[in-house]
Each structure stands twice: as C-alpha cells, then as structure tokens.
Scaffold this active site. Sequence first.
Site, PDB file in Angstrom:
ATOM      1  N   TYR A 188     172.437  23.012  75.797  1.00 10.08           N
ATOM      2  CA  TYR A 188     173.885  22.834  75.651  1.00 10.08           C
ATOM      3  C   TYR A 188     174.218  22.366  74.237  1.00 10.08           C
ATOM      4  O   TYR A 188     175.129  22.910  73.589  1.00 10.08           O
ATOM      5  CB  TYR A 188     174.398  21.828  76.692  1.00 10.08           C
ATOM      6  N   LYS A 237     176.557  24.387  71.440  1.00  9.55           N
ATOM      7  CA  LYS A 237     177.789  23.896  70.814  1.00  9.55           C
ATOM      8  C   LYS A 237     177.640  23.875  69.286  1.00  9.55           C
ATOM      9  O   LYS A 237     178.588  24.170  68.556  1.00  9.55           O
ATOM     10  CB  LYS A 237     178.150  22.493  71.334  1.00  9.55           C
ATOM     11  N   LEU A 279     181.705  12.007  75.485  1.00  8.06           N
ATOM     12  CA  LEU A 279     181.570  12.202  76.937  1.00  8.06           C
ATOM     13  C   LEU A 279     182.927  11.927  77.592  1.00  8.06           C
ATOM     14  O   LEU A 279     183.448  10.819  77.507  1.00  8.06           O
ATOM     15  CB  LEU A 279     180.488  11.271  77.479  1.00  8.06           C
ATOM     16  N   SER A 320     181.341  16.864  83.791  1.00  8.30           N
ATOM     17  CA  SER A 320     181.877  15.627  83.236  1.00  8.30           C
ATOM     18  C   SER A 320     182.033  14.511  84.265  1.00  8.30           C
ATOM     19  O   SER A 320     181.977  13.341  83.935  1.00  8.30           O
ATOM     20  CB  SER A 320     183.272  15.926  82.694  1.00  8.30           C
TER      21      SER A 320
HETATM   22  P1  NAP Z   1     184.398  22.750  82.644  1.00  5.51           P
HETATM   23  O1  NAP Z   1     185.341  22.116  83.571  1.00  5.51           O
HETATM   24  O2  NAP Z   1     183.066  23.190  83.147  1.00  5.51           O
HETATM   25  O3  NAP Z   1     185.122  23.963  81.928  1.00  5.51           O
HETATM   26  C1  NAP Z   1     184.418  24.987  81.288  1.00  5.51           C
HETATM   27  C2  NAP Z   1     185.334  26.183  81.210  1.00  5.51           C
HETATM   28  O4  NAP Z   1     184.652  27.239  80.497  1.00  5.51           O
HETATM   29  C3  NAP Z   1     185.699  26.747  82.583  1.00  5.51           C
HETATM   30  O5  NAP Z   1     187.043  27.148  82.546  1.00  5.51           O
HETATM   31  C4  NAP Z   1     184.775  27.937  82.721  1.00  5.51           C
HETATM   32  O6  NAP Z   1     185.304  28.968  83.531  1.00  5.51           O
HETATM   33  C5  NAP Z   1     184.746  28.407  81.273  1.00  5.51           C
HETATM   34  N1  NAP Z   1     183.604  29.288  81.050  1.00  5.51           N
HETATM   35  C6  NAP Z   1     182.293  28.988  81.136  1.00  5.51           C
HETATM   36  N2  NAP Z   1     181.571  30.097  80.889  1.00  5.51           N
HETATM   37  C7  NAP Z   1     182.451  31.093  80.641  1.00  5.51           C
HETATM   38  C8  NAP Z   1     182.324  32.484  80.340  1.00  5.51           C
HETATM   39  N3  NAP Z   1     181.134  33.093  80.223  1.00  5.51           N
HETATM   40  N4  NAP Z   1     183.462  33.216  80.160  1.00  5.51           N
HETATM   41  C9  NAP Z   1     184.681  32.630  80.276  1.00  5.51           C
HETATM   42  N5  NAP Z   1     184.860  31.332  80.572  1.00  5.51           N
HETATM   43  C10 NAP Z   1     183.752  30.588  80.756  1.00  5.51           C
HETATM   44  O7  NAP Z   1     184.073  21.778  81.427  1.00  5.51           O
HETATM   45  P2  NAP Z   1     185.012  20.926  80.462  1.00  5.51           P
HETATM   46  O8  NAP Z   1     184.476  19.556  80.459  1.00  5.51           O
HETATM   47  O9  NAP Z   1     186.439  21.141  80.747  1.00  5.51           O
HETATM   48  O10 NAP Z   1     184.611  21.583  79.062  1.00  5.51           O
HETATM   49  C11 NAP Z   1     185.534  22.348  78.317  1.00  5.51           C
HETATM   50  C12 NAP Z   1     185.072  22.398  76.885  1.00  5.51           C
HETATM   51  O11 NAP Z   1     184.940  21.081  76.378  1.00  5.51           O
HETATM   52  C13 NAP Z   1     183.726  23.085  76.646  1.00  5.51           C
HETATM   53  O12 NAP Z   1     183.807  23.805  75.436  1.00  5.51           O
HETATM   54  C14 NAP Z   1     182.772  21.907  76.491  1.00  5.51           C
HETATM   55  O13 NAP Z   1     181.635  22.243  75.722  1.00  5.51           O
HETATM   56  C15 NAP Z   1     183.682  20.939  75.751  1.00  5.51           C
HETATM   57  N6  NAP Z   1     183.265  19.525  75.840  1.00  5.51           N
HETATM   58  C16 NAP Z   1     183.210  18.901  77.064  1.00  5.51           C
HETATM   59  C17 NAP Z   1     182.830  17.558  77.111  1.00  5.51           C
HETATM   60  C18 NAP Z   1     182.776  16.816  78.397  1.00  5.51           C
HETATM   61  O14 NAP Z   1     182.244  15.681  78.442  1.00  5.51           O
HETATM   62  N7  NAP Z   1     183.323  17.345  79.469  1.00  5.51           N
HETATM   63  C19 NAP Z   1     182.501  16.883  75.939  1.00  5.51           C
HETATM   64  C20 NAP Z   1     182.572  17.559  74.721  1.00  5.51           C
HETATM   65  C21 NAP Z   1     182.959  18.885  74.691  1.00  5.51           C
HETATM   66  P3  NAP Z   1     184.983  29.062  85.119  1.00  5.51           P
HETATM   67  O15 NAP Z   1     185.992  28.169  85.785  1.00  5.51           O
HETATM   68  O16 NAP Z   1     185.177  30.480  85.428  1.00  5.51           O
HETATM   69  O17 NAP Z   1     183.565  28.587  85.296  1.00  5.51           O
END
Ligand code: NAP
Length: 351
Positions: free
Chosen positions: A159, A163, A191, A204
Amino acid sequence: MSDTVLVTGATGYIARHAVAQLLDAGHTVRGTARRAEAAQGLRSDLTPHLADPATIDRFSLVVADLGSDDGWVAAVAGCSQVCHVASPLPAGEPKNPDQVIRPAVDGTLRVLRAAASAGVQRVVLTSSIAAVLYGVDRRGKVFTEADWSNPDAKGIGTYERSKTLAERAAWEFMATPEAGALELATINPGLVLGPMIGSEASTSNESVRKLLARELPACPDLTYAFVDVRDVAAAHVAALTAPSAAGHRHICAIDSHSLREVAAILAREYGPKGYRVPTGKLPGWGLKVAALFDKTAAMALNDLGNPQRIDNTRVVQLLGRPLRDLEEMTLAMAASLEHYGHVQPKARRRS
Ligand code: NAP
C-alpha cells in the site's frame, strides 16, 4: 466555467465526506463508482448528513474503474475541478501487489490525462503520509512536504509503495506538456478517524473497531499521525480553489499519538457502557505473534517502535484553523461504529 466537481471513488469513507462538504458549499458534484448500483444507497446515506437535504439533487454518479480507460472522459467532461480520492486501501498485504499498485498508479494517470484534455482547472489528489515517511529512517525526524517515502526500500508495504508511486507519477505527469494548464495539489492524510457516513466499514475503521471489540488482549504501542475525516475532506475542498495550494503537497494530520491514547479515550467513555477496551501495553513480540493470523496487525509491523512525527503547518494555513484533536475524532468514530452496529457491549453480545 461550470461549477461541477468530480469526486472519484465516491463510495469511500473519505470521499463521502468530501461529497457532503462540496454539496454544502454549493457545488454540483459528480461521483464515480465501480458499480452503478451504488447510487441509490449512497444518496440515502448522504442525505441526512447534508446541511440542506434537498441539495442531494446536485449529486450524480457515473461508473468508472481505475483499472480501465472506459468512462473517464465522460466522467470529467464539463468539470471545473476533480478530487481524485479513489485508490485501493487493502486490509492486509495483497497476494499480487499489482492489484493495488496498478489501479493506484495507472488510475491516477487516467484521471490526470482525462482532466488535462477536458480543460479541468485543478486536480486535488488524495495521497497519504504513506508517500512521505515509509521506507526511510524516522528516528529524530519531523517530516515535512519535502520528504518522500522510498518505494524501493526493503520491507515497505505494498500500500505504501502504491501511494508513493502514484503520487510520484502524478507530479511527473504535471511536468509534461500533456498537463497543459492543469494544476495539481495533493492532500497527504495520516491515519484517518472520525465519523462514518453510512454503515459501510473501511480499513480506516479497523483500529478503533478492534479496540472496542477487544480483538487483542492488550493495545500495541504504535504511534501514528492521526486526522479527522472531516478535516481531510475540508482540506480537499479548500485545496480545490486556494491559490496557494496549487503545486503543493499538504501533510494532513495532527502530530503523533500512541494507539494506547486512543484506547484510553475509548476505555474512559465506553468502559462504563460495557465495552472491555484493552489499555495495557501489548509488547512488540505480542504484535508479531498477532501478525501471524491478523492481516491488519501484520501491516502495522513497520510502524512498531517507529513513531510518525509530522509538521502540519501547511494544512493548518490552508484551512485557517487548527485540526480536530484525537479525542474528538476517536469518539466520533466509536459513535459511528456503535450506531451502525459494528460493535456492541460485551454484555449485550452474550444475550
Ligand atoms: P475506502 O473507504 O476503502 O475508499 C476507497 C475508494 O477507492 C472506494 O470508493 C473504492 O471503490 C475506490 N477504489 C478502490 N479500487 C478502485 C478501482 N480499481 N477503481 C475504482 N475505484 C476504486 O478508503 P478511504 O479511507 O476512504 O481512502 C480514500 C483515499 O484516501 C485513498 O486514496 C487512500 O489511499 C487515501 N488515504 C486513506 C487514509 C486512511 O487512513 N483511511 C489515509 C491516507 C490516505 P469501491 O467502493 O468500489 O471499493
């Protein structure tokens, strides 16, 4: 220029908050999802969280997958700005790293190419501190936007690699003639904790859920840079238009806290309700044992004895206010997990 903002991966934990805040701010929002069937549930999840429920009529959903060219040209058409939030966030190390890395990197380039050729003004990319402080020596260092993870370091997680490579590819694209007048800003959250919009749990939620569910007998002494999802969404909204944001990364987190502080907050508030939150220290070897059968614990091994210290000056300036504190984000996430039925007190569970 229209005032339509595209939010990729609108089904996700962070993106739902971005959509809600953009609608509240008066924008028209087009979301992308992998499945058209997500639309109905998403609209009903979002509506109660909007300042004016009628503004859900300014939200629409189109289908696009990061792994395919299909749909991206139509998705960005007529949009003035894009929040590219979608990226795989696995709960453990994937068997095939390309399942995570390819959608992250190729998907980012698909979105940027489509945005540049459609005349979009600015893309705000959701990167991560996974692209800032992994695969490098963290000892004694406070990380800033000038720092980058080393995606080739031994032992770096897939992961974190995804990123780092995705954000790097984005900035490299911006240096090519194809980018034209397009602007890029990145938000690099730590996080993420805070409330959920809708019942769907994401990776998360795992740390707080595991503590409330007492899935470990004690709490690992892991130190993270945490951030509230509402602040992450607000940073995206601000970065879409703030002149100072273009061309910059923004580390988005409060400075580091131990997961044991999260456990102590939960124990204080949820202990009296019948939850048995583990607050004792799980020794390092205990986490290593847990990692043998728990994918999330295995992902945390790189952070053991390796605190994340960050400087958040830039994002605080962008927002014009301090970020929410650990207590607020922890209790908001716990309340959502309980509200949506992901956790329940021990006493009730037995009955
Ligand atoms: P999440 O709830 O798992 O959301 C991930 C999103 O990406 C979902 O809408 C998922 O769609 C979509 N996705 C994954 N693979 C895909 C693909 N092949 N094609 C199209 N869509 C796809 O996670 P989140 O925490 O909201 O994360 C959102 C962003 O924030 C990500 O870029 C992550 O790296 C970043 N981020 C998160 C955290 C954290 O702690 N949560 C921290 C830093 C950065 P589906 O619903 O269809 O699966």
